[in-house]
Enzyme design. Structure first.
Site, short mmCIF file in Angstrom:
data_model
loop_
_atom_site.label_atom_id
_atom_site.label_comp_id
_atom_site.label_asym_id
_atom_site.label_seq_id
_atom_site.Cartn_x
_atom_site.Cartn_y
_atom_site.Cartn_z
N HIS A 1 0.75 -1.02 0.05
CA HIS A 1 -0.12 -0.18 0.00
C HIS A 1 0.81 1.18 0.07
O HIS A 1 0.36 2.59 -0.26
CB HIS A 1 -1.04 -0.10 0.83
CG HIS A 1 -0.31 0.16 2.67
ND1 HIS A 1 0.00 -0.81 3.49
CD2 HIS A 1 0.08 1.22 3.30
CE1 HIS A 1 0.64 -0.46 4.45
NE2 HIS A 1 0.51 1.08 4.52
N GLY B 1 2.67 6.21 9.09
CA GLY B 1 4.13 6.89 8.77
C GLY B 1 4.88 5.54 8.97
O GLY B 1 6.07 5.56 8.30
N ASP C 1 0.25 -7.55 1.82
CA ASP C 1 0.73 -6.37 1.66
C ASP C 1 2.15 -6.28 1.65
O ASP C 1 2.88 -6.00 2.41
CB ASP C 1 -0.15 -5.79 2.88
CG ASP C 1 0.38 -4.04 2.76
OD1 ASP C 1 0.48 -3.63 1.89
OD2 ASP C 1 0.04 -3.54 4.02
N SER D 1 4.49 2.32 8.03
CA SER D 1 3.95 1.63 6.91
C SER D 1 5.33 1.18 6.25
O SER D 1 5.97 2.06 5.87
CB SER D 1 2.96 2.01 6.20
OG SER D 1 1.71 1.96 6.36
N GLY D 2 5.55 -0.19 5.97
CA GLY D 2 6.47 -0.80 5.15
C GLY D 2 7.58 -0.83 5.84
O GLY D 2 8.76 -1.42 5.15
#
Length: 278
Positions: free
Chosen positions: A85, A223, A133, A225-226
């Site tokens: 995402h 923030g 994801d 994320s990933g």
């Protein structure tokens, strides 16, 4: 009704081929410099604390048109691992990643920057359910490893990490609906079983990991994320999860949910076959 909240900050808050012989020499040198993975440099996530400068040398800061978007991890000399995402294949030309940069929007002399030549999202990614994801970012130019920058280790395929303590690293907000942290943060949280996660009402699959404490107060947030969720395997930091989604930030009974990296080792290996593996 539960709402999936992927931990990404909106952009308004942060936006005929000739191949030389030298090209092959550079790639060969990159591989020879790849000595080991998962060794930190010991020189606010919610409830966390500032990380030491470049303590996690594989941590990547993903930007879109110069604005912070997500975190990621360098897994070899050519690819960064992140959440699906966080990046769109059609927008690859907008992205760049920074390594060895602890603070947002603050240049330092050690920073290494790369453009993204390709975004590879897992073919079965389902944004609505936050399933699969996971994505890979191919760097425009490979990384030469040294004593300052090296990749994170990846776990054995299909390995489990329940009841291990995990370390989350990222620039996410220090509180729900807050802004990104100007300084990279780290925090240690326990991984809990998916059954326990389900008892809290979260719909998770076998390709997800839950981590957090019952009383709340320590969590990933917008923030983050990933970014990586690390565990220690054979004395090395290994990326067990990718920050994916959650309900609130640090809320009691709502642990963070992470993509389980070990479920995707064959896919990662197939996509990154042209890279050097430590």
């Amino acid at each position: 009704m539960m709402i999936l909240l992927p931990w990404i900050l909106p952009l308004y808050l942060l936006s005929s081929v000739v191949i030389s012989v030298d090209a092959f020499i550079v790639e060969d040198e990159d591989c020879r410099s790849c000595l080991t993975c998962g060794v930190s440099n010991n020189n606010r996530i919610v409830g966390g604390e500032d990380a030491e400068i470049n303590k996690y040398p594989w941590t990547a800061m993903l930007l879109s048109r110069g604005f912070f978007r997500c975190g990621g991890s360098l897994i070899n000399n050519k690819y960064v691992l992140t959440a699906a995402h966080c990046a769109k294949p059609s927008d690859a030309y907008k992205y760049e990643v920074h390594f060895l940069q602890n603070r947002l929007y603050t240049h330092n002399s050690e920073r290494i920057s790369r453009r993204i030549s390709e975004v590879i999202v897992h073919p079965n990614y389902n944004r609505g359910a936050a399933e699969n994801d996971i994505a890979l970012l191919k760097l425009s130019h490979s990384i030469r490893f040294d004593d300052k920058i090296r990749p994170v280790c990846l776990p054995p395929a299909m390995s489990l990490h329940t009841e291990q303590d995990a370390i989350i690293v990222g620039w996410g907000a220090l509180e729900e609906h807050g802004r990104a942290s100007p300084q990279i943060q780290e925090i240690s949280v326990p991984i809990i079983s998916n059954n326990q996660c389900g008892d809290y009402g979260l719909k998770v699959t076998d390709a997800m990991i839950c981590a957090g404490v019952k009383e709340g107060g320590m969590d990933s947030c917008q923030g983050d994320s990933g970014g990586p969720l690390h565990v220690i395997i054979n004395s090395k930091l290994t990326q067990a999860g990718i920050v994916s989604w959650g309900i609130g930030c640090g809320s009691p009974h709502f642990p963070g949910v992470y993509t389980k990296v070990s479920n995707y080792i064959p896919w990662i290996g197939e996509i990154t076959a042209d890279a050097c593996t430590c």
